[in-house]
Design a protein around this motif. Structure first.
Motif, short mmCIF file in Angstrom:
data_model
loop_
_atom_site.label_atom_id
_atom_site.label_comp_id
_atom_site.label_asym_id
_atom_site.label_seq_id
_atom_site.Cartn_x
_atom_site.Cartn_y
_atom_site.Cartn_z
N GLU A 1 3.56 11.64 1.96
CA GLU A 1 3.84 11.43 3.38
C GLU A 1 2.99 10.31 3.95
O GLU A 1 3.45 9.54 4.81
CB GLU A 1 3.64 12.73 4.16
N ILE A 2 1.73 10.21 3.50
CA ILE A 2 0.89 9.10 3.95
C ILE A 2 1.49 7.77 3.50
O ILE A 2 1.59 6.81 4.28
CB ILE A 2 -0.54 9.26 3.42
N GLY A 3 1.90 7.71 2.23
CA GLY A 3 2.53 6.49 1.72
C GLY A 3 3.81 6.16 2.46
O GLY A 3 4.06 4.99 2.80
N ALA A 4 4.63 7.19 2.72
CA ALA A 4 5.87 6.95 3.45
C ALA A 4 5.60 6.50 4.88
O ALA A 4 6.31 5.65 5.43
CB ALA A 4 6.72 8.23 3.46
N VAL B 1 0.84 -1.20 0.00
CA VAL B 1 0.00 0.00 0.00
C VAL B 1 0.88 1.25 0.00
O VAL B 1 0.65 2.20 -0.77
CB VAL B 1 -0.94 0.00 1.22
N GLY B 2 1.91 1.28 0.85
CA GLY B 2 2.78 2.44 0.92
C GLY B 2 3.53 2.67 -0.38
O GLY B 2 3.62 3.81 -0.87
N VAL B 3 4.06 1.60 -0.96
CA VAL B 3 4.80 1.73 -2.23
C VAL B 3 3.87 2.20 -3.34
O VAL B 3 4.26 3.01 -4.20
CB VAL B 3 5.47 0.39 -2.59
N SER B 4 2.65 1.70 -3.35
CA SER B 4 1.69 2.11 -4.39
C SER B 4 1.40 3.61 -4.31
O SER B 4 1.33 4.30 -5.34
CB SER B 4 0.39 1.32 -4.24
#
Length: 543
Positions: free
Chosen positions: A217-220, A184-187
């Motif tokens: 930032e949410i993904g990271a 999810v984060g990488v996407s």
């Protein structure tokens, strides 16, 4: 035209992967062939990692180090897959190789016979670890992350036993959830930046608009949670002490480097994407890392003090180590991080030696001897459920207790950070960097200083208490039966820690240079993407 030296970068991945796959074709009766192939592979990995460290430590012109970029298929980054060997990745490869040699040699006494496909799983674990340290893009980081996790699932259950199955039922689902968070984060990161190359992602962050920066930032943050689970940051660490205590001895020793994978990725991505040149995103998540690290130190120290089992004490020591490293990253001080890198090496080697040592210490004692009678009656001891695969291992020699006692004292001094060994040098480097910081020390930094010293004192108390019970209190237990092949890896690990004490100056200079390079993400990006490569602008930010 690539030089032959450049191909060393892919060797730590291809070599254990190819040998491990080949051994799948061999039956379980061909243990001698598998043993020879595995020993040859880990020895070759040790030599290769030492060569990469030497290359990375070689100055090039006015640069402090040399960096090898290996684009697979000769596709140029950021569009192609790329492997990168710099000071930090070469250091992690070397530590992994040392632990792999020690754990594999120790396992030859009996653990390699405790379950099927041990050698293959062990080499696949090394493949995943080496790939995670060398990869330069997030997609292949996920691939290697899954390889090492898949191998670790089998290794956690190696040797069977109720406690190991129970620990595996916690360990496997938790890491599957972490893998889902990883995706999810990488996407999200790819959707915002259009790239998965780490260096390219770092170059794009300053050009992101406010809405895209929020998504990034949410993904990271989601990606960070996935690796904080692996690093064991509180409150995501409840699974770790039980799993490490239940795992077979060589597996627990090898798992000492597993938490450092999470720490490595967080350190790498944090300074690439959220360094001083990241604009509005600079320092994102630093406070979470700092205070989360402090909380992990507190939780780990309490667990160390409360542990009535030598195995669980080792598991909580891993948490103290991880918390110290995460808090050091959160300070944002390059001098603190250089000391933390030294501490990473020393604590990992010491914890590995400790896990190997515990089995030898416990071998001559009655099961549950560490647990107080009242606690046994009320709560029971889950470690009692781990069955001993063989009644007698090795031979009893007069100097056994003296050797085990001396090794236990050395582990205690290293983990507690007492002089004169290298654990003290590592902690002193971090403390001096904080206390000598320009201007007055920040109030928040005092918490790190106090907890760093207090955790060392608690470790000293807990391990001294456990050591006295196990080795110095007269009892009717038999002298442990120890083989030379079991005591030699422990001695080698402790010898390296002593060597780091004697060569503390050169070792710290290497760590200082590594920290300085990490704080120059623009130089890393130029080397990976090509000197003079223009800064790419995300499509949403283009005019």
């Amino acid at each position: 035209m690539r030089s032959p030296v450049d191909h060393l970068v892919i060797a730590p991945i291809l070599l254990p992967l190819a040998v491990g796959a080949f051994m799948l074709l061999l039956g379980e009766r061909r243990r001698r062939i598998k043993m020879a192939l595995s020993l040859g592979t880990v020895a070759a990995l040790l030599v290769i990692s030492m060569a990469l460290v030497a290359i990375a430590n070689t100055p090039v012109g006015d640069r402090w180090s040399s960096l090898i970029v290996y684009p697979l298929g000769n596709w140029p980054p950021p569009f192609g897959i790329v492997l990168v060997a710099d000071r930090l990745s070469a250091l992690m490869l070397l530590v992994t190789s040392i632990l792999g040699c020690a754990a594999l040699v120790f396992s030859l006494a009996r653990w390699h016979r405790a379950g099927p496909r041990f050698y293959t799983l062990f080499l696949f674990l090394l493949t995943g670890l080496n790939g995670a340290f060398l990869t330069g893009d997030l997609f292949n980081l996920f691939v290697f992350f899954e390889i090492l996790l898949a191998a670790s699932y089998g290794l956690v259950l190696h040797g069977s036993g109720t406690a190991r199955v129970r620990a595996g039922l916690h360990y496997i689902p938790i890491n599957l959830v972490a893998s889902s968070l990883f995706l999810v984060g990488v996407s999200l990161i790819y959707g915002v930046t259009g790239t998965l190359n780490m260096a390219d992602v770092g170059r794009m962050v300053p050009a992101l608009s406010s809405p895209s920066l929020v998504l990034f930032e949410i993904g990271a943050g989601i990606l960070g949670v996935a690796f904080l689970v692996k690093a064991g940051m509180w409150p995501l660490s409840f699974w770790l002490p039980t799993t490490y205590a239940a795992a077979s001895t060589p597996v627990a020793a090898m798992f000492a480097i597993m938490t450092k994978v999470g720490v490595y990725v967080i350190l790498r991505l944090f300074l690439l994407a959220f360094g001083e040149e990241a604009g509005a995103a600079a320092g994102f998540g630093a406070e979470w890392l700092y205070f989360g690290g402090l909380a992990t130190i507190v939780f780990g120290a309490i667990g160390v003090l409360a542990s009535q089992s030598l195995q669980r004490l080792g598991g909580y020591s891993v948490l103290v180590s991880s918390g110290t490293l995460l808090a050091a990253i959160g300070t944002g001080n390059s001098a603190v991080i250089s000391g933390a890198l030294f501490y990473l090496v020393v604590s990992t080697l010491a914890i590995c030696a400790y896990f190997l040592l515990v089995e030898l210490v416990e071998r001559g004692r009655q099961a549950g001897a560490d647990v107080l009678a009242v606690s046994q009656e009320v709560f029971g001891d889950p470690d009692d459920e781990i069955e001993d695969e063989e009644d007698e291992v090795g031979v009893a020699i007069p100097a056994t207790i003296a050797m085990l006692g001396g090794a236990f004292v050395a582990c205690t001094v290293l983990l507690a950070g007492l002089p004169p060994l290298s654990g003290f040098i590592a902690k002193f480097a971090m403390l001096s960097a904080l206390l000598n910081e320009a201007g007055s020390i920040k109030p928040d930094d005092w918490a790190f200083v106090i907890l760093l010293m207090l955790s060392g004192f608690i470790t000293l108390v807990a391990m001294s208490r456990s050591g006295i019970r196990a080795l110095w209190v007269p009892s009717g237990d038999e002298i442990p039966r120890v083989r030379a092949i079991e005591i030699l890896p422990i001695g080698a690990l402790l010898f390296i820690c002593v060597g780091l004490t004697i060569l503390g100056g050169p070792a710290m200079r290497y760590m200082e240079a590594t920290a300085q390079v990490l704080y120059w993400p623009q130089v890393y990006a130029q080397d990976v993407l090509g000197t003079g490569a223009p800064v790419r602008v995300p499509s949403e930010a283009a005019p």
